[in-house]
Design an enzyme around this catalytic site. Sequence first.
Site, PDB file in Angstrom:
ATOM      1  CG  ASP A   1      43.329  30.740  40.968  1.00  0.00           C
ATOM      2  OD1 ASP A   1      42.983  31.842  41.436  1.00  0.00           O
ATOM      3  OD2 ASP A   1      43.175  30.432  39.776  1.00  0.00           O
TER       4      ASP A   1
ATOM      5  CG  ASP B   1      43.339  35.122  42.587  1.00  0.00           C
ATOM      6  OD1 ASP B   1      44.534  34.809  42.439  1.00  0.00           O
ATOM      7  OD2 ASP B   1      42.490  34.931  41.699  1.00  0.00           O
TER       8      ASP B   1
ATOM      9  CG  ASP C   1      44.144  33.490  38.243  1.00  0.00           C
ATOM     10  OD1 ASP C   1      43.759  34.054  39.297  1.00  0.00           O
ATOM     11  OD2 ASP C   1      43.363  32.944  37.446  1.00  0.00           O
TER      12      ASP C   1
ATOM     13  CB  SER D   1      39.054  32.144  40.834  1.00  0.00           C
ATOM     14  OG  SER D   1      39.780  33.338  40.738  1.00  0.00           O
TER      15      SER D   1
END
Length: 580
Positions: free
Chosen positions: A308, A306, A310, A147
């Site tokens: 990734d 961000d 999500d 993340s």
Amino acid sequence: MTSWEKAYEKWNSFQDLDPALKKELNQMKEDKVALEDAFYTELTFGTGGMRGILGPGRNRMNIYTVRKAVNGLANYIKVNCVNVKDRGVVVAYDSRYMSKEFAVEAAKVLGAYGIKTHVFESLRPTPLLSFAVRYLGTTAGIMITASHNPPEYNGFKVYNEDGGQITPDEADHIVASIQQTENELTVPILEKEVLEEKGLLNWIGNEVDHAYLEQLKQISKMEEQHLQQDKDLQVVFTPLHGTASKLVMEGLKQLNFPNVAIVEEQAKPDPEFSTVDSPNPEEHQAFTMAIEQGKEKGADILLGTDPDADRLGVAVKDEDGVYSVLTGNQLGSLLLDYLLSHIDQDVFKNGKMIKSIVTTELGRAIASSHGAKTVDVLTGFKYIGEKIKQYDATGETFIFGFEESYGYLIRSFVRDKDAIQAAVVACEMADYWKRQGKTLLDALELLYEKHGYYQEGLSSITLKGIEGSRQIEQMMKEMRNNPLSEIAGIKVEKFEDYLTCTRTFTQHEDKKETIELPRENVLKYVLEKDSWVCLRPSGTEPKIKCYYGARGENMEESKQRLEILQTTMNEMMDRILKNC
């Protein structure tokens, strides 16, 4: 020898140790502090997966700790899923160091069991992995990501066959399966070339992307005539060196948003995240370059995802022309109101909005005003995904889900928070309000005027080591055994203990209710004057978070109430710590 020294010796004497890890290990051999940290424990597999610093050692992210985790997952799905070998597992990865390598390692382990693995040819966002599990019908999904952690980290998240993050019960079983693997260095694998020859490794191209984009187009609430027209909304977007670039740009293009400028310096995937202190859209510094470009182009809205993809952050211009970054609570409330304002009221007969227990109560007020019901879940989007799965069986309708930590889900073809969906709808919403002569900040003010001025805050205490963990535990024990009757002069109406799943009405101590949620070490005080305080310790480090919420008849009143709650709780926690 101590346990960490034995673990180190096992690695150091292993003849077939990966050369790169062997080299790092040799460089560390004189640094006992570093060696102990790398070997004193096994990398924790939590409720969703594991995350850690890259490097050699059982307490690090490397090919061997990944193999051990995948080996446990393989044994779990063999027992708990049907047609495992043919359905297989899908794997995606982000822009971090070793991400693609770890994805291939997962396929090597699964292949040794004869389980087919679908791996994306290049990096993809987390929500696309969730979608891919459902689209391909696989038994599980693996996302290689840390993340928005610092560059030296990577991680491993597991998704169940519904496309949601694994539940605590599933995690417990997978952990038990992982622990049966005694030696991470000797997990059986098949090499990539062998997997390809046997048809056990399927490289995924753009098929899943196209299917996702088709679904994405359907979430629009625009009238058909306006949908087909070019919008004059000016957008600046930064993927913060991550995975969102392609899908966000394509998603906006197919809804005819032509004026989208990307922050080129942050568009290229970069495992160092070299232009930001932290690639986290929750932190305002991540918008520095987007704000500069926004000023140049006169942008109406700035988007930041961000690595990734999500989580989504949004900034808009205030009345002075200064860009203001919305909080996760504010953006979630705006999205909810926009969606409910553009949905047939008949949907609400069995419709549900889902939020976490530490997310703004403004969401509940908005949902109620539209005739929709609100469902509270524990913190963690896996619980929202779990509820959606239940609704598939009961026939109830999922309307929207969000958390204060910048996570939103609009349509359930994904079962995790989805910054791509949120980015597209945020632009559609900003365009809607622009056509009314208003900004998103104006729209937010209208919500405050209608429902009250809701404000939220967060403070945290981070301690060190085993002693720090003991102090946090003692603090929670003290607060649990001696519940407060008032905070900052505001009476407590309800005391909620999520470890015992009990809600106590403080004015009537004999009146109690059962909280129908999983057990978790969390305490929440629901106060008069529409205020609340929630204490939530970390499960992986000596850290405790304190969340606050307040409502006032005007902004000044709500901010003052929030500030005094925060000050009082900070002083109280400091006092308890000194006595621990």
